[in-house]
Motif scaffolding. Structure first.
Motif, PDB file in Angstrom:
ATOM      1  N   ALA A 259       0.835  -1.198   0.000  1.00 38.30           N
ATOM      2  CA  ALA A 259       0.000   0.000   0.000  1.00 38.30           C
ATOM      3  C   ALA A 259       0.875   1.255   0.000  1.00 38.30           C
ATOM      4  N   ARG A 260       1.951   1.229   0.773  1.00 36.77           N
ATOM      5  CA  ARG A 260       2.835   2.398   0.845  1.00 36.77           C
ATOM      6  C   ARG A 260       4.033   2.269  -0.089  1.00 36.77           C
ATOM      7  N   ASP A 261       4.077   1.127  -0.825  1.00 34.41           N
ATOM      8  CA  ASP A 261       5.173   0.905  -1.769  1.00 34.41           C
ATOM      9  C   ASP A 261       6.530   0.861  -1.057  1.00 34.41           C
ATOM     10  N   LEU A 262       6.526   0.325   0.159  1.00 36.63           N
ATOM     11  CA  LEU A 262       7.766   0.282   0.938  1.00 36.63           C
ATOM     12  C   LEU A 262       8.266  -1.150   1.111  1.00 36.63           C
ATOM     13  N   VAL A 263       9.578  -1.268   1.218  1.00 33.36           N
ATOM     14  CA  VAL A 263      10.206  -2.540   1.540  1.00 33.36           C
ATOM     15  C   VAL A 263      11.243  -2.290   2.635  1.00 33.36           C
ATOM     16  N   ALA A 264      11.241  -3.145   3.653  1.00 32.69           N
ATOM     17  CA  ALA A 264      12.226  -3.042   4.733  1.00 32.69           C
ATOM     18  C   ALA A 264      13.040  -4.314   4.772  1.00 32.69           C
ATOM     19  N   ALA A 265      14.353  -4.163   4.876  1.00 35.12           N
ATOM     20  CA  ALA A 265      15.254  -5.312   4.948  1.00 35.12           C
ATOM     21  C   ALA A 265      15.978  -5.311   6.277  1.00 35.12           C
ATOM     22  N   ALA A 266      16.307  -6.505   6.741  1.00 32.54           N
ATOM     23  CA  ALA A 266      17.084  -6.638   7.977  1.00 32.54           C
ATOM     24  C   ALA A 266      18.236  -7.596   7.762  1.00 32.54           C
ATOM     25  N   ALA A 267      19.356  -7.279   8.395  1.00 31.03           N
ATOM     26  CA  ALA A 267      20.509  -8.183   8.433  1.00 31.03           C
ATOM     27  C   ALA A 267      20.883  -8.348   9.900  1.00 31.03           C
ATOM     28  N   VAL A 268      20.886  -9.584  10.360  1.00 33.52           N
ATOM     29  CA  VAL A 268      21.196  -9.860  11.761  1.00 33.52           C
ATOM     30  C   VAL A 268      22.372 -10.825  11.831  1.00 33.52           C
ATOM     31  N   VAL A 269      23.383 -10.445  12.592  1.00 28.70           N
ATOM     32  CA  VAL A 269      24.571 -11.282  12.737  1.00 28.70           C
ATOM     33  C   VAL A 269      24.516 -12.026  14.062  1.00 28.70           C
ATOM     34  N   LEU A 270      24.684 -13.344  13.991  1.00 27.27           N
ATOM     35  CA  LEU A 270      24.686 -14.170  15.195  1.00 27.27           C
ATOM     36  C   LEU A 270      26.066 -14.785  15.415  1.00 27.27           C
ATOM     37  N   ASP A 271      26.373 -15.026  16.675  1.00 25.49           N
ATOM     38  CA  ASP A 271      27.533 -15.840  17.021  1.00 25.49           C
ATOM     39  C   ASP A 271      27.109 -17.284  16.775  1.00 25.49           C
ATOM     40  N   ALA A 272      27.775 -17.949  15.852  1.00 24.39           N
ATOM     41  CA  ALA A 272      27.334 -19.289  15.446  1.00 24.39           C
ATOM     42  C   ALA A 272      27.420 -20.297  16.593  1.00 24.39           C
ATOM     43  N   ALA A 273      28.265 -20.042  17.555  1.00 25.66           N
ATOM     44  CA  ALA A 273      28.433 -20.989  18.670  1.00 25.66           C
ATOM     45  C   ALA A 273      27.312 -20.862  19.692  1.00 25.66           C
ATOM     46  N   THR A 274      26.905 -19.641  19.978  1.00 30.36           N
ATOM     47  CA  THR A 274      25.901 -19.408  21.028  1.00 30.36           C
ATOM     48  C   THR A 274      24.544 -19.027  20.471  1.00 30.36           C
ATOM     49  N   LEU A 275      24.508 -18.650  19.180  1.00 29.45           N
ATOM     50  CA  LEU A 275      23.293 -18.158  18.512  1.00 29.45           C
ATOM     51  C   LEU A 275      22.788 -16.855  19.133  1.00 29.45           C
ATOM     52  N   GLU A 276      23.688 -16.143  19.808  1.00 27.52           N
ATOM     53  CA  GLU A 276      23.303 -14.838  20.340  1.00 27.52           C
ATOM     54  C   GLU A 276      23.518 -13.754  19.294  1.00 27.52           C
ATOM     55  N   VAL A 277      22.658 -12.735  19.334  1.00 37.06           N
ATOM     56  CA  VAL A 277      22.743 -11.647  18.366  1.00 37.06           C
ATOM     57  C   VAL A 277      23.966 -10.778  18.651  1.00 37.06           C
TER      58      VAL A 277
END
Length: 225
Positions: free
Chosen positions: A48-66
């Motif tokens: 409707a607003r012709d908008l797109v939002a993207a996210a990139a999230v980096v995790l510690d692969a060992a703990t899966l914490e952000v």
DNA sequence: GCGACAG
DNA sequence: ATCTTGTCGC
């Protein structure tokens, strides 16, 4: 910051794919699962607003914490066409990835890599453009077929195109739960892509990377003016 | 030719 | 993708 050219039409988009596909690297195993930094990317739309939002999230692969989060908001620049998803999603995704300080050793995409009509899905495109190892983890089989995997987490079967070529794998990430569809994007083996997917999904069907990116881009879309 | 078809 | 609250279950 990395940018992406928006094709004028579908024919030009396919032509771009046919050029870039030759730059996909399949000979590397990719980073070992459970170590280092892994990024997840996803996008949300507001037609409707012709908008797109993207996210990139980096995790510690060992703990899966952000470890780090980044978002970007833009205008929708390409329609949804099966097989051309990258042209709709990548411009904003690349902007979010470029805003990161941390350098992930792997990017997990919400969609396909080699499992694609021209062997160049979203994950391949992102990998080639950024140079980063990338894999695709999709929620649906698209036009491909796979036998039902065994019922246990880790059970998998080949995902095949109509001519019988193996283009990915149907992978059960939770006991008794519908599988996800993993395919190679760039600089990662299929075996390793599945191992990463399992390591990133200790509790839910969808990898933690995608889950975090999904909620973050929805939040960013809501807060966008 | 028509339909199906990642998000 | 998106339309969408409470509710059932561990």
């Amino acid at each position: 910051m990395t940018t992406a050219k928006t094709p004028a039409d579908e024919a030009e988009a396919r032509a771009i794919q046919d050029v870039l596909r030759h730059r996909v690297v399949l000979a590397e195993p990719g980073p070992p699962p459970g170590r280092g930094l892994v990024a997840g990317v996803d996008v949300a739309y507001d037609d409707a607003r012709d908008l797109v939002a993207a996210a990139a999230v980096v995790l510690d692969a060992a703990t899966l914490e952000v470890v780090e989060e980044a978002t970007a908001v833009g205008r929708v620049s390409f329609p949804y066409v099966p097989g051309l998803l990258a042209f709709r999603e990548l411009p904003t995704v690349l902007e979010a990835l470029g805003a990161l300080t941390a350098a992930p050793g792997l990017v997990v995409c919400d969609g396909y890599g080699l499992a694609h009509p021209r062997g160049f899905g979203l994950a391949c495109h992102l990998g080639v453009v950024t140079g980063l190892p990338a894999i695709g983890v999709a929620k649906n089989p698209f036009t491909f077929t796979a036998d039902e995997p065994g019922p246990r987490r880790g059970d998998a079967t080949a995902l095949r195109s109509a001519d019988g070529t193996e283009v990915g794998r149907a992978l059960r990430t939770q006991d008794g739960i519908k599988p996800v569809y993993v395919s190679v994007g760039h600089r990662v083996s299929l075996e390793n892509a599945c191992a990463h997917t399992l390591a990133l999904s200790p509790r839910f069907r969808i990898p933690e990377t995608t889950r975090h990116a999904d909620s973050l881009c929805r939040r960013a879309l809501g807060e966008a003016s």
